[in-house]
Design an enzyme around this catalytic site. Structure first.
Site, short mmCIF file in Angstrom:
data_model
loop_
_atom_site.label_atom_id
_atom_site.label_comp_id
_atom_site.label_asym_id
_atom_site.label_seq_id
_atom_site.Cartn_x
_atom_site.Cartn_y
_atom_site.Cartn_z
N ASP A 1 -2.57 0.13 -8.36
CA ASP A 1 -3.28 -0.20 -7.11
C ASP A 1 -4.59 0.57 -7.04
O ASP A 1 -4.87 1.42 -7.90
CB ASP A 1 -2.40 0.07 -5.89
N ASN B 1 7.89 4.63 3.80
CA ASN B 1 8.37 3.42 4.48
C ASN B 1 8.90 2.39 3.47
O ASN B 1 9.10 1.23 3.81
CB ASN B 1 7.26 2.80 5.34
N HIS C 1 7.27 1.43 0.73
CA HIS C 1 6.24 0.65 0.03
C HIS C 1 6.27 0.94 -1.46
O HIS C 1 6.60 2.04 -1.90
CB HIS C 1 4.84 0.83 0.63
N GLU D 1 3.26 -3.05 1.36
CA GLU D 1 3.86 -2.45 2.55
C GLU D 1 5.04 -3.29 3.03
O GLU D 1 5.21 -4.45 2.59
CB GLU D 1 2.80 -2.40 3.67
C1 F6R Z 1 0.18 5.07 -5.66
C2 F6R Z 1 1.27 4.25 -5.19
C3 F6R Z 1 2.03 4.61 -3.95
C4 F6R Z 1 2.79 5.91 -4.12
C5 F6R Z 1 3.60 6.24 -2.87
C6 F6R Z 1 4.22 7.62 -2.98
O1 F6R Z 1 -0.44 4.45 -6.79
O2 F6R Z 1 1.55 3.28 -5.78
O3 F6R Z 1 2.91 3.57 -3.64
O4 F6R Z 1 3.64 5.83 -5.23
O5 F6R Z 1 2.79 6.21 -1.74
O6 F6R Z 1 3.19 8.57 -3.01
P1 F6R Z 1 3.46 10.06 -3.44
O7 F6R Z 1 3.87 10.02 -4.88
O8 F6R Z 1 2.14 10.77 -3.27
O9 F6R Z 1 4.54 10.59 -2.57
#
Ligand code: F6R
Length: 241
Positions: free
Chosen positions: A67, A134, A136, A141
């Site tokens: 992403d 959440n 995602h 989302e």
């Molecule tokens: C980032 C991504 C997000 C993270 C998620 C957890 O490329 O895909 O979905 O994996 O927000 O973030 P962290 O690892 O910072 O807790």
């Protein structure tokens, strides 16, 4: 879904990296999709070390960024392309054309997303994922359609707030571009990485919630080859007390 639980973060990292090396040795032209965020940081450092000492090579592999945040300067260190380069890509032997990333500044985002999906081709051999509080996955989302492809998305307020830790400024991104759930769910193999106490509740919900787009992580329970790697803290709710 396979559940792999480790007593320490060290053993969690060692196992993920050792399996990842195995996949690359068995399939040198592995096509991967990789996340950024806090979760994979030490996994990437260990993989970079493995490449540095000659244990494995990315010379024939392909890497796609999962992403990208929109609305930031191109050189913002918090942009996922820049983060992944810094944490992994610049330290491994992946040929530059084999590193694929999303460009949120391109005028025709829809066309760009279609070209990204076309470059992915038959799908990923391996997707690594972190998990949002959440549920995602990438920037898919809650409520994202399970047949979604790469597209522009608005970030939820909680995701925007928790992204503050990636940036040294207050101009937090409100939107992004993400590989879609259809592509993630259609991959040959998916690994979800979760560490630390903050992930304990969403790990519990990923397994206990009804399988539904309202918790995108729950959809992975239908994937035929998905593994959830948790350390003791993230997996704390999964052991009988
Ligand atoms: C980032 C991504 C997000 C993270 C998620 C957890 O490329 O895909 O979905 O994996 O927000 O973030 P962290 O690892 O910072 O807790």
């Amino acid at each position: 879904m396979n559940l792999l639980r480790f007593d320490s973060e060290e053993s969690w990292i060692a196992k993920v990296v050792s399996l990842w090396r195995d996949r690359l040795r068995t399939t040198p032209d592995l096509t991967m999709c990789l996340p950024t965020g806090t979760t994979p940081l030490r996994v990437y450092a260990e993989m970079a070390r493995s490449v540095g000492v000659g244990l494995v090579s990315f010379a024939r592999a392909r890497v796609f960024v999962l992403d990208e945040f929109g609305g930031l300067a191109a050189d913002d260190p918090g942009r996922t392309r820049n983060t992944l380069r810094h944490q992994l890509i610049d330290a491994i032997d992946l040929p530059p054309p084999a590193f694929h990333f999303l460009d949120p500044d391109i005028p025709d985002v829809t066309r760009h997303c279609k070209a990204y999906d076309a470059a992915i081709g038959d799908g990923f051999d391996l997707v690594l994922l972190g998990i949002g509080l959440n549920g995602h996955l990438g920037m898919n989302e809650p409520g994202s359609p399970s047949d979604s492809t790469t597209r522009r998305v608005d970030l939820h307020t909680t995701t925007i707030e928790s992204s503050a830790r990636y940036f040294s400024h207050h101009n937090l991104p409100q939107w992004g571009i993400t590989v879609g759930l259809k592509t993630i769910l259609g991959s040959k193999e998916v690994w979800v990485l979760a560490n630390g106490a903050s992930k304990r509740e969403i790990v519990r919900r990923m397994i206990a919630d009804e399988i539904s787009p309202s918790n995108p992580a729950s959809l992975l329970r239908r994937h035929p080859n998905c593994s959830l790697f948790v350390d003791a803290e993230a997996g704390g709710s999964l052991i009988a007390e």
